[in-house]
Design a protein around this motif. Structure first.
Motif, short mmCIF file in Angstrom:
data_model
loop_
_atom_site.label_atom_id
_atom_site.label_comp_id
_atom_site.label_asym_id
_atom_site.label_seq_id
_atom_site.Cartn_x
_atom_site.Cartn_y
_atom_site.Cartn_z
N UNK A 199 1.11 -1.24 -0.12
CA UNK A 199 0.00 0.20 -0.02
C UNK A 199 0.87 1.22 -0.12
N UNK A 200 0.47 2.38 -0.72
CA UNK A 200 1.12 3.67 -0.82
C UNK A 200 0.22 4.76 -0.23
N UNK A 201 0.84 5.71 0.38
CA UNK A 201 0.16 6.93 0.75
C UNK A 201 1.07 8.09 0.42
N UNK A 236 -1.25 -3.05 -4.70
CA UNK A 236 -2.33 -2.92 -3.74
C UNK A 236 -3.10 -1.55 -3.57
N UNK A 237 -3.03 -1.08 -2.43
CA UNK A 237 -3.93 0.06 -2.40
C UNK A 237 -3.26 1.50 -2.35
N UNK A 238 -3.83 2.61 -2.92
CA UNK A 238 -3.15 4.04 -3.06
C UNK A 238 -3.94 4.73 -2.32
N UNK A 268 -4.10 1.05 -9.26
CA UNK A 268 -3.86 -0.02 -8.29
C UNK A 268 -5.17 -0.65 -7.91
N UNK A 269 -5.09 -1.51 -6.76
CA UNK A 269 -6.26 -2.09 -6.35
C UNK A 269 -7.32 -1.22 -5.96
#
Length: 138
Positions: A39-41, A54-56, A70-71
């Motif tokens: 996941x990335x923020x 994964x998630x962003x 992204x997912x």
């Protein structure tokens, strides 16, 4: 395709910071291509391409000029670029998206801004970001 029950939506914005593999702080600027498995923020300024398995999450202070793959993708800041979310794209009330959308599920909160075309994800695959040129030593 769109408008599934709220309970089915993954709330990427509620993940604790330690769950993110990549974190760009709000006073940071990054230009280039980002490819992650976790996941990335992004709370800072980013320009380029984002490809995540994964998630962003684009935080409220995030200013993005990039295409995002992204997912699950959550936009709470500003994005100028196209987004492909294999799962859910969520644009929060503070979010602004100027670009086209392809998503399995789409959630747009009241107050959010979405300017672009909307479509499904049939036949969409993640792109490979361009590789940096290799220079040979002489």
């Amino acid at each position: 395709m769109f408008g599934k029950n709220k309970k089915d939506v993954v709330a990427v914005s509620t993940l604790p910071l330690e769950e993110f593999e990549f974190l760009l702080g709000k006073n940071s600027i990054l230009c280039g291509n980002l490819q992650t498995k976790g996941a990335s923020r992004i709370d800072g300024n980013f320009k380029g391409i984002i490809v995540s398995e994964n998630d962003v999450l684009i935080g409220t202070s995030g200013m993005i000029e990039a295409n995002i793959f992204g997912e699950n993708v959550t936009v709470a800041g500003h994005v100028n670029g196209n987004i492909v979310a294999r799962g859910t794209l969520e644009i929060l009330a503070s979010g602004v998206l100027n670009g086209d959308v392809k998503a399995g599920n789409l959630v747009v909160e009241t107050g959010a801004v979405l300017r672009g075309n909307i479509g499904g994800i049939e036949g969409i695959e993640n792109p490979e970001p361009p590789q940096a040129p290799v220079t040979e030593e002489k």
